[in-house]
Design a protein around this motif. Structure first.
Motif, PDB file in Angstrom:
ATOM      1  N   LYS A  48      46.155  49.356  26.827  1.00 11.14           N
ATOM      2  CA  LYS A  48      47.409  48.861  27.400  1.00 11.14           C
ATOM      3  C   LYS A  48      47.143  48.154  28.730  1.00 11.14           C
ATOM      4  O   LYS A  48      47.680  47.072  28.991  1.00 11.14           O
ATOM      5  CB  LYS A  48      48.367  50.037  27.608  1.00 11.14           C
ATOM      6  CG  LYS A  48      49.641  49.654  28.334  1.00 11.14           C
ATOM      7  CD  LYS A  48      50.444  50.898  28.670  1.00 11.14           C
ATOM      8  CE  LYS A  48      51.426  50.560  29.764  1.00 11.14           C
ATOM      9  NZ  LYS A  48      51.717  51.662  30.621  1.00 11.14           N
ATOM     10  N   GLU A  49      46.306  48.752  29.563  1.00 13.03           N
ATOM     11  CA  GLU A  49      46.021  48.173  30.881  1.00 13.03           C
ATOM     12  C   GLU A  49      45.270  46.848  30.754  1.00 13.03           C
ATOM     13  O   GLU A  49      45.539  45.895  31.476  1.00 13.03           O
ATOM     14  CB  GLU A  49      45.198  49.151  31.724  1.00 13.03           C
ATOM     15  CG  GLU A  49      45.874  50.488  31.967  1.00 13.03           C
ATOM     16  CD  GLU A  49      47.244  50.361  32.602  1.00 13.03           C
ATOM     17  OE1 GLU A  49      47.443  49.470  33.451  1.00 13.03           O
ATOM     18  OE2 GLU A  49      48.135  51.153  32.244  1.00 13.03           O
ATOM     19  N   ILE A  50      44.316  46.794  29.849  1.00 13.48           N
ATOM     20  CA  ILE A  50      43.507  45.586  29.684  1.00 13.48           C
ATOM     21  C   ILE A  50      44.331  44.447  29.108  1.00 13.48           C
ATOM     22  O   ILE A  50      44.155  43.284  29.460  1.00 13.48           O
ATOM     23  CB  ILE A  50      42.283  45.885  28.786  1.00 13.48           C
ATOM     24  CG1 ILE A  50      41.309  46.798  29.537  1.00 13.48           C
ATOM     25  CG2 ILE A  50      41.588  44.611  28.363  1.00 13.48           C
ATOM     26  CD1 ILE A  50      40.180  47.308  28.686  1.00 13.48           C
ATOM     27  N   ARG A 110      29.057  46.021  34.917  1.00 10.02           N
ATOM     28  CA  ARG A 110      29.505  46.969  33.885  1.00 10.02           C
ATOM     29  C   ARG A 110      31.039  47.078  33.898  1.00 10.02           C
ATOM     30  O   ARG A 110      31.670  47.150  32.846  1.00 10.02           O
ATOM     31  CB  ARG A 110      28.894  48.341  34.110  1.00 10.02           C
ATOM     32  CG  ARG A 110      27.419  48.405  33.839  1.00 10.02           C
ATOM     33  CD  ARG A 110      27.139  48.764  32.401  1.00 10.02           C
ATOM     34  NE  ARG A 110      25.739  49.036  32.219  1.00 10.02           N
ATOM     35  CZ  ARG A 110      24.883  48.211  31.643  1.00 10.02           C
ATOM     36  NH1 ARG A 110      25.296  47.060  31.184  1.00 10.02           N
ATOM     37  NH2 ARG A 110      23.627  48.530  31.499  1.00 10.02           N
ATOM     38  N   ILE A 111      31.625  47.102  35.094  1.00 11.99           N
ATOM     39  CA  ILE A 111      33.090  47.157  35.192  1.00 11.99           C
ATOM     40  C   ILE A 111      33.698  45.914  34.557  1.00 11.99           C
ATOM     41  O   ILE A 111      34.659  45.998  33.792  1.00 11.99           O
ATOM     42  CB  ILE A 111      33.539  47.322  36.657  1.00 11.99           C
ATOM     43  CG1 ILE A 111      33.134  48.715  37.170  1.00 11.99           C
ATOM     44  CG2 ILE A 111      35.047  47.118  36.801  1.00 11.99           C
ATOM     45  CD1 ILE A 111      33.312  48.919  38.662  1.00 11.99           C
ATOM     46  N   HIS A 127      45.061  45.762  38.983  1.00  9.63           N
ATOM     47  CA  HIS A 127      45.613  46.935  38.306  1.00  9.63           C
ATOM     48  C   HIS A 127      44.622  47.497  37.281  1.00  9.63           C
ATOM     49  O   HIS A 127      44.457  48.708  37.149  1.00  9.63           O
ATOM     50  CB  HIS A 127      46.933  46.577  37.625  1.00  9.63           C
ATOM     51  CG  HIS A 127      47.611  47.738  36.991  1.00  9.63           C
ATOM     52  ND1 HIS A 127      48.339  48.659  37.706  1.00  9.63           N
ATOM     53  CD2 HIS A 127      47.637  48.147  35.699  1.00  9.63           C
ATOM     54  CE1 HIS A 127      48.804  49.574  36.887  1.00  9.63           C
ATOM     55  NE2 HIS A 127      48.393  49.285  35.659  1.00  9.63           N
ATOM     56  N   ARG A 128      43.947  46.622  36.548  1.00  7.93           N
ATOM     57  CA  ARG A 128      42.964  47.065  35.552  1.00  7.93           C
ATOM     58  C   ARG A 128      41.857  47.879  36.198  1.00  7.93           C
ATOM     59  O   ARG A 128      41.464  48.931  35.710  1.00  7.93           O
ATOM     60  CB  ARG A 128      42.321  45.860  34.854  1.00  7.93           C
ATOM     61  CG  ARG A 128      43.221  45.066  33.972  1.00  7.93           C
ATOM     62  CD  ARG A 128      42.373  44.044  33.250  1.00  7.93           C
ATOM     63  NE  ARG A 128      43.153  42.918  32.778  1.00  7.93           N
ATOM     64  CZ  ARG A 128      42.657  41.914  32.088  1.00  7.93           C
ATOM     65  NH1 ARG A 128      41.369  41.891  31.801  1.00  7.93           N
ATOM     66  NH2 ARG A 128      43.421  40.926  31.680  1.00  7.93           N
ATOM     67  N   ILE A 129      41.338  47.354  37.317  1.00  6.44           N
ATOM     68  CA  ILE A 129      40.213  48.011  37.995  1.00  6.44           C
ATOM     69  C   ILE A 129      40.646  49.352  38.570  1.00  6.44           C
ATOM     70  O   ILE A 129      39.953  50.363  38.414  1.00  6.44           O
ATOM     71  CB  ILE A 129      39.607  47.088  39.072  1.00  6.44           C
ATOM     72  CG1 ILE A 129      38.948  45.883  38.384  1.00  6.44           C
ATOM     73  CG2 ILE A 129      38.612  47.835  39.944  1.00  6.44           C
ATOM     74  CD1 ILE A 129      38.547  44.766  39.313  1.00  6.44           C
ATOM     75  N   HIS A 167      40.432  55.281  38.405  1.00  7.23           N
ATOM     76  CA  HIS A 167      41.156  56.561  38.304  1.00  7.23           C
ATOM     77  C   HIS A 167      40.766  57.325  37.047  1.00  7.23           C
ATOM     78  O   HIS A 167      40.560  58.540  37.082  1.00  7.23           O
ATOM     79  CB  HIS A 167      42.672  56.328  38.311  1.00  7.23           C
ATOM     80  CG  HIS A 167      43.261  56.195  39.672  1.00  7.23           C
ATOM     81  ND1 HIS A 167      43.157  57.164  40.641  1.00  7.23           N
ATOM     82  CD2 HIS A 167      43.964  55.185  40.237  1.00  7.23           C
ATOM     83  CE1 HIS A 167      43.772  56.773  41.736  1.00  7.23           C
ATOM     84  NE2 HIS A 167      44.267  55.566  41.526  1.00  7.23           N
ATOM     85  N   MET A 168      40.678  56.609  35.927  1.00  4.24           N
ATOM     86  CA  MET A 168      40.329  57.271  34.663  1.00  4.24           C
ATOM     87  C   MET A 168      38.911  57.824  34.698  1.00  4.24           C
ATOM     88  O   MET A 168      38.657  58.919  34.188  1.00  4.24           O
ATOM     89  CB  MET A 168      40.503  56.314  33.493  1.00  4.24           C
ATOM     90  CG  MET A 168      41.943  56.093  33.133  1.00  4.24           C
ATOM     91  SD  MET A 168      42.060  55.118  31.630  1.00  4.24           S
ATOM     92  CE  MET A 168      43.794  55.270  31.281  1.00  4.24           C
TER      93      MET A 168
END
Length: 197
Positions: free
Chosen positions: A125-127, A163-164, A134-136, A141-142
């Motif tokens: 959903k975020e991606i 990698r991120i 917001h994605r990062i 957090h996850m």
């Protein structure tokens, strides 16, 4: 995590993988259950231009590739050792026998799969719709939550900016700029090239 002595009792063996060595390839038939004894593994899709899209990162004590094993479907991604890694592997039939004969392990395993599915759904959903910032933030957090690190403690992000970017479908330059902004805003600290949240 299944205790190593339990896996060994059911016929598991240790296997060493060098950094960047493939454990299995996308499209391979699942024949084993894999659990990391030492090191780390990434699950990726590799595109024609050689770029990777990271589907998941797995560390010591974690298993990977189980969904394909359980539903007898070919692997949807390639598993690669991030560093020199030692993996416990057990043939599929022995692993399924282990689950059938250990209700507590089966329950813990089902709970772990549920948590993994939840995280995948939340990340998708975020991606799909959100801006890079917001994605990062969501990913960081996850990762902290997944590690079990308490909210009040500082957590070191072991991932490189590349990698991120690979995990979020972003350009590395975008990740670098965004991480600098996050540091300026006091959301993260950066020391010796590593981010802390």
């Amino acid at each position: 995590m299944i205790q190593e002595d339990v896996l060994l009792t059911y016929g598991a063996t240790f296997r060493k993988y060098k950094k960047d060595q493939c454990v299995f390839f996308e499209g391979d038939e699942p024949l084993f259950f894999f659990q990391i004894s030492k090191g780390s593994v990434r699950m990726v899709n590799i595109f024609r231009d050689g770029k990777e899209f990271i589907q998941g990162l797995f560390n010591e004590g974690q298993s990977f590739g189980e969904p394909s094993l359980l539903i007898n479907a070919r692997y949807p991604a390639t598993a690669i050792a991030n560093e020199d890694t030692i993996i416990l592997k057990i043939i599929k039939e022995n692993f399924l026998y282990l689950l059938r004969n250990n209700e507590e392990i089966l329950y813990d395993f089902a709970t772990m799969l549920g948590a993994m599915l939840y995280m995948k759904t939340a990340m998708a959903k975020e991606i799909a719709r959100e801006r890079p910032h917001h994605r990062i933030v969501t990913l960081l957090h996850m990762l902290k939550k997944q590690s079990g690190c308490p909210k009040e403690k500082v957590f070191k992000i072991e991932l490189s900016r590349q990698r991120i970017a690979d995990m979020l479908g972003l350009r590395v330059e975008t990740v670098i700029r965004t991480m600098k902004r996050l540091e300026e805003d006091g959301f993260i600290a950066i020391k010796k090239g590593k981010a802390y949240i």
